[in-house]
Design a protein around this motif. Sequence first.
Motif, PDB file in Angstrom:
ATOM      1  N   LEU A   1     -25.617  -3.720  -1.879  1.00 36.39           N
ATOM      2  CA  LEU A   1     -24.830  -3.300  -0.726  1.00 36.39           C
ATOM      3  C   LEU A   1     -23.572  -4.152  -0.584  1.00 36.39           C
ATOM      4  N   SER A   2     -23.694  -5.448  -0.834  1.00 38.28           N
ATOM      5  CA  SER A   2     -22.530  -6.329  -0.749  1.00 38.28           C
ATOM      6  C   SER A   2     -21.485  -5.952  -1.784  1.00 38.28           C
ATOM      7  N   GLN A   3     -21.921  -5.607  -2.985  1.00 36.83           N
ATOM      8  CA  GLN A   3     -20.974  -5.160  -4.010  1.00 36.83           C
ATOM      9  C   GLN A   3     -20.252  -3.896  -3.570  1.00 36.83           C
ATOM     10  N   ALA A   4     -20.997  -2.974  -2.976  1.00 40.20           N
ATOM     11  CA  ALA A   4     -20.381  -1.728  -2.525  1.00 40.20           C
ATOM     12  C   ALA A   4     -19.366  -1.976  -1.418  1.00 40.20           C
ATOM     13  N   LEU A   5     -19.708  -2.838  -0.473  1.00 39.28           N
ATOM     14  CA  LEU A   5     -18.790  -3.136   0.630  1.00 39.28           C
ATOM     15  C   LEU A   5     -17.560  -3.877   0.134  1.00 39.28           C
ATOM     16  N   GLY A   6     -17.737  -4.765  -0.851  1.00 36.58           N
ATOM     17  CA  GLY A   6     -16.597  -5.456  -1.428  1.00 36.58           C
ATOM     18  C   GLY A   6     -15.673  -4.496  -2.155  1.00 36.58           C
ATOM     19  N   ALA A   7     -16.252  -3.587  -2.933  1.00 38.49           N
ATOM     20  CA  ALA A   7     -15.451  -2.620  -3.674  1.00 38.49           C
ATOM     21  C   ALA A   7     -14.644  -1.730  -2.742  1.00 38.49           C
ATOM     22  N   ALA A   8     -15.219  -1.406  -1.595  1.00 39.67           N
ATOM     23  CA  ALA A   8     -14.542  -0.535  -0.629  1.00 39.67           C
ATOM     24  C   ALA A   8     -13.621  -1.310   0.315  1.00 39.67           C
ATOM     25  N   LEU A   9     -13.581  -2.635   0.160  1.00 37.31           N
ATOM     26  CA  LEU A   9     -12.801  -3.496   1.075  1.00 37.31           C
ATOM     27  C   LEU A   9     -13.190  -3.232   2.521  1.00 37.31           C
ATOM     28  N   SER A  10     -14.477  -3.045   2.758  1.00 35.86           N
ATOM     29  CA  SER A  10     -14.940  -2.760   4.112  1.00 35.86           C
ATOM     30  C   SER A  10     -14.724  -3.966   5.022  1.00 35.86           C
ATOM     31  N   PRO A  11     -14.115  -3.766   6.199  1.00 36.79           N
ATOM     32  CA  PRO A  11     -13.941  -4.868   7.144  1.00 36.79           C
ATOM     33  C   PRO A  11     -15.181  -5.126   7.996  1.00 36.79           C
ATOM     34  N   ALA A  12     -16.182  -4.269   7.896  1.00 34.16           N
ATOM     35  CA  ALA A  12     -17.400  -4.466   8.687  1.00 34.16           C
ATOM     36  C   ALA A  12     -18.099  -5.741   8.232  1.00 34.16           C
ATOM     37  N   PRO A  13     -18.393  -6.660   9.156  1.00 31.29           N
ATOM     38  CA  PRO A  13     -18.967  -7.964   8.779  1.00 31.29           C
ATOM     39  C   PRO A  13     -20.467  -7.881   8.537  1.00 31.29           C
ATOM     40  N   TYR A  14     -20.880  -7.018   7.600  1.00 28.58           N
ATOM     41  CA  TYR A  14     -22.305  -6.780   7.408  1.00 28.58           C
ATOM     42  C   TYR A  14     -23.056  -8.016   6.952  1.00 28.58           C
ATOM     43  N   LEU A  15     -22.502  -8.734   5.985  1.00 24.21           N
ATOM     44  CA  LEU A  15     -23.239  -9.865   5.432  1.00 24.21           C
ATOM     45  C   LEU A  15     -23.502 -10.918   6.508  1.00 24.21           C
ATOM     46  N   ALA A  16     -22.475 -11.264   7.275  1.00 31.81           N
ATOM     47  CA  ALA A  16     -22.634 -12.297   8.306  1.00 31.81           C
ATOM     48  C   ALA A  16     -23.449 -11.800   9.486  1.00 31.81           C
ATOM     49  N   GLY A  17     -23.000 -10.692  10.089  1.00 26.17           N
ATOM     50  CA  GLY A  17     -23.606 -10.232  11.332  1.00 26.17           C
ATOM     51  C   GLY A  17     -24.801  -9.338  11.167  1.00 26.17           C
ATOM     52  N   GLY A  18     -25.043  -8.873   9.937  1.00 26.67           N
ATOM     53  CA  GLY A  18     -26.178  -8.012   9.674  1.00 26.67           C
ATOM     54  C   GLY A  18     -27.246  -8.716   8.872  1.00 26.67           C
ATOM     55  N   ALA A  19     -27.059  -8.766   7.556  1.00 24.52           N
ATOM     56  CA  ALA A  19     -28.099  -9.291   6.662  1.00 24.52           C
ATOM     57  C   ALA A  19     -28.474 -10.731   6.979  1.00 24.52           C
ATOM     58  N   LEU A  20     -27.484 -11.624   7.090  1.00 22.31           N
ATOM     59  CA  LEU A  20     -27.794 -13.046   7.273  1.00 22.31           C
ATOM     60  C   LEU A  20     -28.311 -13.343   8.670  1.00 22.31           C
ATOM     61  N   ALA A  21     -27.712 -12.720   9.684  1.00 23.82           N
ATOM     62  CA  ALA A  21     -28.186 -12.945  11.050  1.00 23.82           C
ATOM     63  C   ALA A  21     -29.623 -12.470  11.212  1.00 23.82           C
ATOM     64  N   VAL A  22     -29.918 -11.291  10.682  1.00 27.73           N
ATOM     65  CA  VAL A  22     -31.289 -10.762  10.772  1.00 27.73           C
ATOM     66  C   VAL A  22     -32.243 -11.633   9.982  1.00 27.73           C
TER      67      VAL A  22
ATOM     68  N   ALA B   1     -10.910  -3.526  -8.105  1.00 29.20           N
ATOM     69  CA  ALA B   1      -9.525  -3.880  -8.404  1.00 29.20           C
ATOM     70  C   ALA B   1      -9.178  -3.542  -9.849  1.00 29.20           C
ATOM     71  N   LEU B   2     -10.071  -3.896 -10.778  1.00 32.49           N
ATOM     72  CA  LEU B   2      -9.809  -3.628 -12.189  1.00 32.49           C
ATOM     73  C   LEU B   2      -9.817  -2.127 -12.470  1.00 32.49           C
ATOM     74  N   ALA B   3     -10.748  -1.398 -11.875  1.00 31.40           N
ATOM     75  CA  ALA B   3     -10.810   0.048 -12.084  1.00 31.40           C
ATOM     76  C   ALA B   3      -9.508   0.713 -11.637  1.00 31.40           C
ATOM     77  N   GLY B   4      -8.956   0.228 -10.537  1.00 36.02           N
ATOM     78  CA  GLY B   4      -7.707   0.798 -10.044  1.00 36.02           C
ATOM     79  C   GLY B   4      -6.553   0.585 -10.997  1.00 36.02           C
ATOM     80  N   VAL B   5      -6.434  -0.616 -11.539  1.00 37.48           N
ATOM     81  CA  VAL B   5      -5.304  -0.891 -12.417  1.00 37.48           C
ATOM     82  C   VAL B   5      -5.489  -0.246 -13.791  1.00 37.48           C
TER      83      VAL B   5
END
Length: 345
Positions: A69-90, A219-223
């Motif tokens: 999930l973290s890889q997917a959110l990174g690839a999409a440049l998602s601003p949602a703070p899932y890792l901090a406020g979701g996975a790690l907090a839980v 990033a690499l796929a785009g270029v």
Amino acid sequence: MQALIDETQQEFRELADDIAASIGIANPSDIDGADPLAGWSTLQSAGLLELRERTDGAPLAGGVEIALLSQALGAALSPAPYLAGGALAVDLISRSGDTGAWLPGLLAGTDHYSLLLDAGLDALGGTGGENGVLWGASRESGFALTVLRDDDGGTFVARRPIAGARRLDSISLTNELWEPAGDGEWERGGRVSPEDLDRFTALALTGLAADTAGTLRAALAGVVEYSKQRIAYGVHIGSFQAVQHIAAEAHVAIEAIAAAVNYAAWSVDELDAGEALLAARTAKAVAARNGRPTAEAVMQLYGGIGQTWEHIAHFYTRRAIFDSVLFGGEEAQLRAIADARLGGE
């Protein structure tokens, strides 16, 4: 461990990719006025906030799913703070036994948490309860979460309301840092053991390294696609050997990160805490070493447009640099690995 993800995990990855794409940043203009919590209801309704909730002593999903999930959110440049406020907090609250019944509000998507880090951003800030830096989207409200120490040396989770937090400048345009305001009283939660903290740290390091891998892959796929379209001297630039070599080296660097992440993600819940933390530190060190130069190589492949603020390339670079700093960069991880292996202090 198995080198390849299983069928269920592949289905999860496809779901994660779809969800991340729906809440991500496709163009630089998308970030203007974007609310990082706008996609929170999507994550919550998909059940992704519950992945690290522990039932019968084990989390619903392992480190592999968090990494995917973290890889997917990174690839999409998602601003949602899932890792901090979701996975790690839980994960942290659940490990403490949730004696304060904090999880229901978090899992329902109504209570938002930011992790309190120390001023250097390299660990949870909290042994003395001093103000640090909040990682996540506080929206000037919600809760700061950290770990505090008992008089007898034990540790426990603690939270306090965030009121009037000030947004700080961040190198990443898709991750937020906040300065907490005031010295509100900490509400005490359950105790966490040293092993719990090691596994929590392992999950944090693995998630950040996975975010880096996803960011760089996108990033690499785009270029690469750009090199098939951009024409110089009458031919596509992708036919130039210099371009091919830079792209190939970037690919190798990204796959090195991904390989380290795969092992670390499996290790989070499968190995003893010390070995899991070492695997995570290794993944984070590899990601921190390769992240910035690889992202900058992608900017170089774009040529002049890759250096402009109006191009998406620098969003990837900024995110990779941000990931490398949180919870310690390459040198910090290598020192910690050496201390663990060689018995240093």
